[in-house]
Design a protein around this motif. Sequence first.
Motif, PDB file in Angstrom:
ATOM      1  N   TRP A 157      -2.110  -7.674  -7.224  1.00  0.00           N
ATOM      2  CA  TRP A 157      -2.055  -7.443  -5.781  1.00  0.00           C
ATOM      3  C   TRP A 157      -1.187  -6.222  -5.456  1.00  0.00           C
ATOM      4  O   TRP A 157      -0.232  -5.909  -6.171  1.00  0.00           O
ATOM      5  CB  TRP A 157      -1.480  -8.653  -5.062  1.00  0.00           C
ATOM      6  CG  TRP A 157      -2.280  -9.907  -5.187  1.00  0.00           C
ATOM      7  CD1 TRP A 157      -3.513 -10.063  -5.764  1.00  0.00           C
ATOM      8  CD2 TRP A 157      -1.894 -11.208  -4.733  1.00  0.00           C
ATOM      9  NE1 TRP A 157      -3.911 -11.373  -5.688  1.00  0.00           N
ATOM     10  CE2 TRP A 157      -2.944 -12.097  -5.066  1.00  0.00           C
ATOM     11  CE3 TRP A 157      -0.773 -11.703  -4.073  1.00  0.00           C
ATOM     12  CZ2 TRP A 157      -2.885 -13.450  -4.761  1.00  0.00           C
ATOM     13  CZ3 TRP A 157      -0.715 -13.045  -3.772  1.00  0.00           C
ATOM     14  CH2 TRP A 157      -1.765 -13.910  -4.106  1.00  0.00           C
ATOM     15  N   ASP A 158      -1.489  -5.576  -4.348  1.00  0.00           N
ATOM     16  CA  ASP A 158      -0.689  -4.435  -3.898  1.00  0.00           C
ATOM     17  C   ASP A 158       0.554  -4.867  -3.131  1.00  0.00           C
ATOM     18  O   ASP A 158       1.434  -4.047  -2.876  1.00  0.00           O
ATOM     19  CB  ASP A 158      -1.534  -3.514  -3.021  1.00  0.00           C
ATOM     20  CG  ASP A 158      -2.554  -2.728  -3.828  1.00  0.00           C
ATOM     21  OD1 ASP A 158      -2.177  -2.169  -4.874  1.00  0.00           O
ATOM     22  OD2 ASP A 158      -3.732  -2.678  -3.418  1.00  0.00           O
ATOM     23  N   TRP A 340       4.595   6.482  -8.546  1.00  0.00           N
ATOM     24  CA  TRP A 340       4.954   6.032  -7.202  1.00  0.00           C
ATOM     25  C   TRP A 340       3.736   5.623  -6.379  1.00  0.00           C
ATOM     26  O   TRP A 340       2.689   6.271  -6.409  1.00  0.00           O
ATOM     27  CB  TRP A 340       5.712   7.136  -6.459  1.00  0.00           C
ATOM     28  CG  TRP A 340       7.088   7.382  -7.014  1.00  0.00           C
ATOM     29  CD1 TRP A 340       7.444   8.363  -7.891  1.00  0.00           C
ATOM     30  CD2 TRP A 340       8.269   6.616  -6.762  1.00  0.00           C
ATOM     31  NE1 TRP A 340       8.779   8.274  -8.194  1.00  0.00           N
ATOM     32  CE2 TRP A 340       9.323   7.208  -7.503  1.00  0.00           C
ATOM     33  CE3 TRP A 340       8.561   5.503  -5.968  1.00  0.00           C
ATOM     34  CZ2 TRP A 340      10.621   6.707  -7.475  1.00  0.00           C
ATOM     35  CZ3 TRP A 340       9.844   4.998  -5.939  1.00  0.00           C
ATOM     36  CH2 TRP A 340      10.859   5.602  -6.685  1.00  0.00           C
ATOM     37  N   LYS A 341       3.933   4.535  -5.599  1.00  0.00           N
ATOM     38  CA  LYS A 341       2.891   4.011  -4.728  1.00  0.00           C
ATOM     39  C   LYS A 341       3.549   3.503  -3.442  1.00  0.00           C
ATOM     40  O   LYS A 341       4.633   2.920  -3.468  1.00  0.00           O
ATOM     41  CB  LYS A 341       2.143   2.877  -5.437  1.00  0.00           C
ATOM     42  CG  LYS A 341       0.960   2.322  -4.671  1.00  0.00           C
ATOM     43  CD  LYS A 341       0.322   1.163  -5.444  1.00  0.00           C
ATOM     44  CE  LYS A 341      -0.435   1.652  -6.658  1.00  0.00           C
ATOM     45  NZ  LYS A 341      -1.229   0.543  -7.274  1.00  0.00           N
ATOM     46  N   PHE A 342       2.880   3.715  -2.298  1.00  0.00           N
ATOM     47  CA  PHE A 342       3.417   3.306  -0.999  1.00  0.00           C
ATOM     48  C   PHE A 342       2.322   2.584  -0.218  1.00  0.00           C
ATOM     49  O   PHE A 342       1.144   2.954  -0.309  1.00  0.00           O
ATOM     50  CB  PHE A 342       3.889   4.529  -0.196  1.00  0.00           C
ATOM     51  CG  PHE A 342       4.827   5.437  -0.946  1.00  0.00           C
ATOM     52  CD1 PHE A 342       6.198   5.250  -0.861  1.00  0.00           C
ATOM     53  CD2 PHE A 342       4.332   6.458  -1.748  1.00  0.00           C
ATOM     54  CE1 PHE A 342       7.064   6.084  -1.556  1.00  0.00           C
ATOM     55  CE2 PHE A 342       5.188   7.297  -2.448  1.00  0.00           C
ATOM     56  CZ  PHE A 342       6.561   7.103  -2.351  1.00  0.00           C
ATOM     57  N   GLY A 343       2.713   1.550   0.555  1.00  0.00           N
ATOM     58  CA  GLY A 343       1.684   0.818   1.277  1.00  0.00           C
ATOM     59  C   GLY A 343       2.191   0.143   2.536  1.00  0.00           C
ATOM     60  O   GLY A 343       3.380  -0.172   2.663  1.00  0.00           O
ATOM     61  N   ILE A 344       1.272  -0.078   3.479  1.00  0.00           N
ATOM     62  CA  ILE A 344       1.541  -0.847   4.689  1.00  0.00           C
ATOM     63  C   ILE A 344       0.393  -1.842   4.882  1.00  0.00           C
ATOM     64  O   ILE A 344      -0.743  -1.593   4.449  1.00  0.00           O
ATOM     65  CB  ILE A 344       1.683   0.046   5.942  1.00  0.00           C
ATOM     66  CG1 ILE A 344       0.453   0.950   6.095  1.00  0.00           C
ATOM     67  CG2 ILE A 344       2.952   0.876   5.882  1.00  0.00           C
ATOM     68  CD1 ILE A 344       0.448   1.757   7.390  1.00  0.00           C
ATOM     69  N   SER A 371       3.915  -5.655   7.085  1.00  0.00           N
ATOM     70  CA  SER A 371       4.527  -5.469   5.762  1.00  0.00           C
ATOM     71  C   SER A 371       4.509  -3.998   5.376  1.00  0.00           C
ATOM     72  O   SER A 371       3.592  -3.251   5.744  1.00  0.00           O
ATOM     73  CB  SER A 371       3.772  -6.274   4.697  1.00  0.00           C
ATOM     74  OG  SER A 371       3.731  -7.654   5.018  1.00  0.00           O
ATOM     75  N   ALA A 372       5.528  -3.609   4.617  1.00  0.00           N
ATOM     76  CA  ALA A 372       5.592  -2.259   4.056  1.00  0.00           C
ATOM     77  C   ALA A 372       6.185  -2.363   2.662  1.00  0.00           C
ATOM     78  O   ALA A 372       7.053  -3.212   2.400  1.00  0.00           O
ATOM     79  CB  ALA A 372       6.439  -1.343   4.921  1.00  0.00           C
ATOM     80  N   MET A 373       5.722  -1.525   1.754  1.00  0.00           N
ATOM     81  CA  MET A 373       6.228  -1.592   0.383  1.00  0.00           C
ATOM     82  C   MET A 373       6.277  -0.209  -0.243  1.00  0.00           C
ATOM     83  O   MET A 373       5.530   0.715   0.118  1.00  0.00           O
ATOM     84  CB  MET A 373       5.377  -2.543  -0.462  1.00  0.00           C
ATOM     85  CG  MET A 373       3.983  -2.087  -0.796  1.00  0.00           C
ATOM     86  SD  MET A 373       3.902  -1.020  -2.257  1.00  0.00           S
ATOM     87  CE  MET A 373       2.139  -0.697  -2.376  1.00  0.00           C
ATOM     88  N   VAL A 374       7.173  -0.065  -1.228  1.00  0.00           N
ATOM     89  CA  VAL A 374       7.221   1.099  -2.097  1.00  0.00           C
ATOM     90  C   VAL A 374       7.318   0.573  -3.519  1.00  0.00           C
ATOM     91  O   VAL A 374       8.044  -0.388  -3.790  1.00  0.00           O
ATOM     92  CB  VAL A 374       8.403   2.032  -1.752  1.00  0.00           C
ATOM     93  CG1 VAL A 374       9.729   1.291  -1.801  1.00  0.00           C
ATOM     94  CG2 VAL A 374       8.426   3.248  -2.664  1.00  0.00           C
TER      95      VAL A 374
END
Length: 423
Positions: A157-158, A340-344, A371-374
């Motif tokens: 999952w991301d 590196w990966k970034f997501g919302i 939600s937000a992630m790095v």
Amino acid sequence: MKKILLLSALCATFMYADVAVLLPEEKRTFNQSKYIPDISAVVDFSYVDNSVNNDEIGHLGLPGIAHGLLGEHKDGDKTDSTYNAKEGFNLNYVELILSSNADPFFSVDAVLHFSQYGVDIEEAYFTSTALGNGLRARGGKLLSNFGYQNAQHHHYWDFGDMPLVFESFLGTHGINELGAQLQWTAPTPFYLMAGLEVLQGENEKMFGNESYKDADGEAIIQGASAPSLYVGYLKTSFDFDYTTVFAGVSYAQGDSLLNHSDDDVPNVFSGESRLYGADLVVLHSFDSYSSIKWQSEWLSREMDGVQYDVNSTSITGTLNIEKRQSGLYSQLVYTHDRNWKFGIRYDTIYQNDIKEDGADINEVNNFHKYSAMVEYHPSEFSRFRLQYNKNDAMYNEDGNKQSINTIMLQANIAIGAHSAHSF
């Protein structure tokens, strides 16, 4: 001439037999290592900081939809917990994966989940490899191909938690059942696949067929005969330039017997449920390591049946229940490079229409989560994710809305030979 050839063959046979006898023992032993399956293990560990403490968070839920989505819960002698369930440190699981071809006709896969509370079989199935004509059959315990994310394991999952609408309608593990699956890939210039699944029907949140029994083991409310869950879907994918589009529609229908006898208001729901789904994924690649991915899924469910108010020995009342509930999630993930990966992500359940004996009870329907992630990948075998959730979907037992802020640091490390994940 034939006699000469026969004599030569016999001499060769005895000569090689003598050589085999003279070979060292280790040279004559069956080489088992060639038949050992691919083995891998994934460790998932996290640190969680919630704005609501452990004792309170387990009592929160979505009125008319689900309860017990967060924290740990006791089910008799068994402890059930979601991923990242507690404040502080969590060993979410150690996932052991075994896979191998059994013969020219079948392969076998098994996924075992180890936790502090025991071990569960997440998946254990065989897959046909020689049916031909675009057909593939699978049987055992498996993750359904309903929708897009349901068939993915947690470590792929991301985000560290399941989308709100999936977890609310189907529970943390989604549709994960004993059953049989048949898929057909059409001979078209683009990807087109149709699938049908016949499953046991034991999903914890939406489907179920186990009778409700009294203390003496006598059935008070009779469950359906298994298998009782049927799933169908159609999926397609195509490319243009550096962009891949994947889309699908799914449908599930089954009997429901949901035991909520441990709730503050003990009840059992018995009826029929239908689940509709649509998913769309668009992946654009900038180069070999950089891409942007938009992923969205919509779910809508219908549940019709009778709610029985119960105690340990009898039924104390009934209500005719109709539920129409819908929601979706949409997420955008940018992969910058190898590391590196970034997501919302945005989650919502926007429809929560419930009728009791034909009367609309005007239940709340403003459920939202952000939600937000790095994410940092030192290599393809390890990743570390920092995620922030603002959960505005939960209500306490008094009907008051609660806003939960969560910071989560997750470590996911894999070893061994692990097959590639599907798109």
